[in-house]
Design a protein around this motif. Structure first.
Motif, PDB file in Angstrom:
ATOM      1  N   ASP A  77      31.531 -10.012 -14.617  1.00  0.00           N
ATOM      2  CA  ASP A  77      30.815  -9.275 -13.851  1.00  0.00           C
ATOM      3  C   ASP A  77      29.275  -8.877 -14.337  1.00  0.00           C
ATOM      4  O   ASP A  77      28.360  -8.495 -13.659  1.00  0.00           O
ATOM      5  CB  ASP A  77      31.637  -8.021 -13.560  1.00  0.00           C
ATOM      6  CG  ASP A  77      31.637  -7.057 -14.552  1.00  0.00           C
ATOM      7  OD1 ASP A  77      31.930  -7.487 -15.695  1.00  0.00           O
ATOM      8  OD2 ASP A  77      31.925  -5.995 -14.488  1.00  0.00           O
ATOM      9  N   ARG A 101      31.615 -13.899 -11.148  1.00  0.00           N
ATOM     10  CA  ARG A 101      32.994 -13.766 -10.409  1.00  0.00           C
ATOM     11  C   ARG A 101      32.993 -14.526  -9.200  1.00  0.00           C
ATOM     12  O   ARG A 101      34.129 -15.072  -8.898  1.00  0.00           O
ATOM     13  CB  ARG A 101      33.102 -12.465 -10.097  1.00  0.00           C
ATOM     14  CG  ARG A 101      33.099 -11.278 -11.193  1.00  0.00           C
ATOM     15  CD  ARG A 101      33.466  -9.981 -10.862  1.00  0.00           C
ATOM     16  NE  ARG A 101      32.099  -9.306 -10.135  1.00  0.00           N
ATOM     17  CZ  ARG A 101      32.301  -8.214  -9.972  1.00  0.00           C
ATOM     18  NH1 ARG A 101      33.058  -7.157  -9.961  1.00  0.00           N
ATOM     19  NH2 ARG A 101      31.092  -7.714  -9.470  1.00  0.00           N
ATOM     20  N   GLU A 105      27.610 -14.549  -6.569  1.00  0.00           N
ATOM     21  CA  GLU A 105      26.961 -13.704  -7.715  1.00  0.00           C
ATOM     22  C   GLU A 105      26.338 -14.580  -8.637  1.00  0.00           C
ATOM     23  O   GLU A 105      25.484 -14.235  -9.317  1.00  0.00           O
ATOM     24  CB  GLU A 105      28.043 -12.989  -8.439  1.00  0.00           C
ATOM     25  CG  GLU A 105      28.787 -12.027  -7.415  1.00  0.00           C
ATOM     26  CD  GLU A 105      29.751 -10.892  -8.225  1.00  0.00           C
ATOM     27  OE1 GLU A 105      29.871 -11.361  -9.498  1.00  0.00           O
ATOM     28  OE2 GLU A 105      30.261 -10.079  -7.780  1.00  0.00           O
TER      29      GLU A 105
END
Length: 208
Positions: A77, A101, A105
């Motif tokens: 993350d 993730r 992203e």
């Protein structure tokens, strides 16, 4: 030009492997460690001869004029934002897989590379295995004929033997489980060996 590598994330399970490799490479003159846990980083630094500095903030490491390369080994993350910052700083970048993730992203990283095309690599180390290179050469030379199917199988230890409390097994941080962490190696290898891209994906899941 001397190469100094900033290792971002000393608590990653693979950090020790990377540090041992960097310490053994003649091409690497020095290593700086970057981690919010500066105490942990300082303890690691005492065990690696080539470590020449410790930073608590990524900005400090990127501002170090000696740093030419950045190796990012953060939780999934946190990885995309760190990659973008390293790319925008003009550093050569090597990233622990899977880098994010989700594909969405990771999109800002691709955009950053389009703006600033620095050398960029991901730790899909199986690509360098002699057997994988030979398979790729045979396929591309036509020795295997027409490819109609590929079957992959991965056998690994159970999660309970790998510390279930680790962030690698927290969906909010990792984005997935063993398939995300280790299965991605084999999903990448299909692309590498064949030169093809995935067109669509379907899946079945069961807990037994």
């Amino acid at each position: 030009m001397a190469t100094t590598v900033a290792l971002v994330g000393v608590t990653h399970p693979h950090a020790r492997m990377y540090l041992d490799t960097l310490d053994a490479l003649d091409e690497v003159a020095g290593v700086v460690l970057c981690d919010a846990d500066t105490q942990a980083a300082s303890e690691v630094a005492t065990r690696v001869p080539k470590v020449v500095g410790v930073y608590g903030e990524l900005a400090e490491a990127l501002a170090d004029p000696a740093v030419t390369h950045v190796l990012v080994a953060l939780p999934n993350d946190q990885t995309p934002a760190a990659l973008v910052r390293a790319i925008e700083a003009g550093k050569s970048v090597f990233a622990e897989k899977p880098c994010a993730r989700s594909a969405a992203e990771f999109a800002p990283v691709r955009a950053a590379l389009a703006r600033q095309p620095v050398p960029f690599g991901v730790a899909y180390l199986n690509r360098a295995h002699p057997a994988m290179r030979q398979i790729r050469e045979l396929y591309q030379a036509g020795a295997l004929g027409r490819l109609t199917a590929v079957e992959l199988r991965m056998v690994t230890t159970q999660v309970r033997l790998r510390n279930p409390n680790h962030w690698l097994f927290k969906r909010a941080v990792a984005g997935g489980g063993i398939l995300t962490w280790l299965g991605c190696h084999w999903l990448d290898l299909v692309r590498y060996l064949t030169g093809d891209e995935y067109a669509s994906v379907s899946a079945q899941l069961a807990t037994l």
